[in-house]
Design a protein around this motif. Structure first.
Motif, PDB file in Angstrom:
ATOM      1  N   LYS A  65       0.845  -1.205   0.000  1.00  0.00           N
ATOM      2  CA  LYS A  65       0.000   0.000   0.000  1.00  0.00           C
ATOM      3  C   LYS A  65       0.873   1.245   0.000  1.00  0.00           C
ATOM      4  CE  LYS A  65      -3.926  -2.136   0.260  1.00  0.00           C
ATOM      5  NZ  LYS A  65      -4.867  -2.131  -0.825  1.00  0.00           N
ATOM      6  N   ARG A  66       0.345   2.299  -0.629  1.00  0.00           N
ATOM      7  CA  ARG A  66       1.005   3.598  -0.633  1.00  0.00           C
ATOM      8  C   ARG A  66       0.313   4.482   0.400  1.00  0.00           C
ATOM      9  NH1 ARG A  66       3.932   4.959  -5.725  1.00  0.00           N
ATOM     10  NH2 ARG A  66       4.127   2.982  -6.816  1.00  0.00           N
ATOM     11  N   TYR A  67       1.114   5.189   1.177  1.00  0.00           N
ATOM     12  CA  TYR A  67       0.609   6.062   2.226  1.00  0.00           C
ATOM     13  C   TYR A  67       1.000   7.499   1.916  1.00  0.00           C
ATOM     14  CZ  TYR A  67      -0.473   1.890   4.879  1.00  0.00           C
ATOM     15  OH  TYR A  67      -1.009   0.700   5.276  1.00  0.00           O
ATOM     16  N   VAL A  68       0.056   8.441   2.102  1.00  0.00           N
ATOM     17  CA  VAL A  68       0.296   9.853   1.819  1.00  0.00           C
ATOM     18  C   VAL A  68      -0.131  10.704   3.007  1.00  0.00           C
ATOM     19  CG1 VAL A  68       0.079   9.644  -0.692  1.00  0.00           C
ATOM     20  CG2 VAL A  68      -1.942  10.084   0.670  1.00  0.00           C
ATOM     21  N   ASP A  69       0.462  11.906   3.082  1.00  0.00           N
ATOM     22  CA  ASP A  69       0.036  12.855   4.106  1.00  0.00           C
ATOM     23  C   ASP A  69      -1.143  13.663   3.586  1.00  0.00           C
ATOM     24  OD1 ASP A  69       1.461  14.367   2.245  1.00  0.00           O
ATOM     25  OD2 ASP A  69       2.408  15.632   3.747  1.00  0.00           O
ATOM     26  N   ASP A  72      -0.523  15.782   0.556  1.00  0.00           N
ATOM     27  CA  ASP A  72      -0.062  15.007  -0.591  1.00  0.00           C
ATOM     28  C   ASP A  72       1.345  15.418  -1.023  1.00  0.00           C
ATOM     29  OD1 ASP A  72      -0.478  12.881  -2.335  1.00  0.00           O
ATOM     30  OD2 ASP A  72      -1.220  14.169  -3.936  1.00  0.00           O
ATOM     31  N   GLU A  75       4.863  10.611   0.033  1.00  0.00           N
ATOM     32  CA  GLU A  75       4.268   9.334  -0.356  1.00  0.00           C
ATOM     33  C   GLU A  75       5.255   8.229  -0.024  1.00  0.00           C
ATOM     34  OE1 GLU A  75       2.660   7.016  -4.345  1.00  0.00           O
ATOM     35  OE2 GLU A  75       2.687   9.202  -4.311  1.00  0.00           O
ATOM     36  N   LEU A  93      -0.689   9.141   8.383  1.00  0.00           N
ATOM     37  CA  LEU A  93      -0.699   8.976   6.935  1.00  0.00           C
ATOM     38  C   LEU A  93      -1.869   8.074   6.575  1.00  0.00           C
ATOM     39  CD1 LEU A  93       3.106   8.410   6.238  1.00  0.00           C
ATOM     40  CD2 LEU A  93       1.808  10.525   6.085  1.00  0.00           C
ATOM     41  N   THR A  94      -2.450   8.313   5.411  1.00  0.00           N
ATOM     42  CA  THR A  94      -3.598   7.520   4.969  1.00  0.00           C
ATOM     43  C   THR A  94      -3.225   6.727   3.716  1.00  0.00           C
ATOM     44  OG1 THR A  94      -4.431   9.367   3.642  1.00  0.00           O
ATOM     45  CG2 THR A  94      -5.285   9.156   5.892  1.00  0.00           C
ATOM     46  N   LYS A  96      -3.306   5.701   0.069  1.00  0.00           N
ATOM     47  CA  LYS A  96      -3.609   6.438  -1.162  1.00  0.00           C
ATOM     48  C   LYS A  96      -4.622   5.656  -1.972  1.00  0.00           C
ATOM     49  CE  LYS A  96      -1.367   8.517  -5.161  1.00  0.00           C
ATOM     50  NZ  LYS A  96      -0.091   8.782  -5.821  1.00  0.00           N
ATOM     51  N   ALA A  97      -5.632   6.356  -2.436  1.00  0.00           N
ATOM     52  CA  ALA A  97      -6.664   5.721  -3.263  1.00  0.00           C
ATOM     53  C   ALA A  97      -6.077   5.384  -4.635  1.00  0.00           C
ATOM     54  CB  ALA A  97      -7.862   6.649  -3.424  1.00  0.00           C
ATOM     55  N   LYS A  99      -5.731   5.065  -8.632  1.00  0.00           N
ATOM     56  CA  LYS A  99      -6.199   5.884  -9.740  1.00  0.00           C
ATOM     57  C   LYS A  99      -7.190   5.094 -10.577  1.00  0.00           C
ATOM     58  CE  LYS A  99      -2.059   8.655 -10.325  1.00  0.00           C
ATOM     59  NZ  LYS A  99      -0.971   9.017 -11.241  1.00  0.00           N
TER      60      LYS A  99
END
Length: 105
Positions: A65-69, A72, A75, A93-94, A96-97, A99
């Motif tokens: 999984k990718r995590y972003v602040d 944004d 990452e 960090l959440t 990333k949805a 694309k």
């Protein structure tokens, strides 16, 4: 224990100082607002990481999984899952949805 890098750069590999979580920095801000932490402890360069401790029951990072602040600007890609939430400058960090792919007609 080694101190964390002051400003993360793309390509940096970081590891949790207290667990098994490992991440790669994909995108980073020009100036760091604070440390990247896992489970409340600053992450350290993976090459200097101590032996991983057994995983706990706390929810943590998920492999792949990718995590972003929130802004944004940072990452991270999780390469090894573990316990404890990922945070940057004290903010969680959440995930990333993904694309959406363009529709083919």
């Amino acid at each position: 224990m080694a101190s964390p890098a002051p400003t993360p750069r793309p390509g940096d590999q970081l590891a949790s100082a207290t667990g098994t979580t490992r991440v790669i920095v994909i995108r980073a801000p020009q100036m760091a607002d604070g440390p990247i932490e896992c489970g409340g402890s600053p992450m350290v360069p993976a090459a200097q990481a101590p032996a991983p401790a057994p995983a706990g029951d706390a929810p943590g990072a998920l492999i792949g999984k990718r995590y972003v602040d929130a802004a944004d600007t940072l990452e991270l890609l999780c390469t090894a899952s573990g316990s404890g939430p990922l945070t940057y400058a004290g903010q969680p960090l959440t995930i990333k949805a993904p694309k959406a792919l363009p529709a083919s007609d």
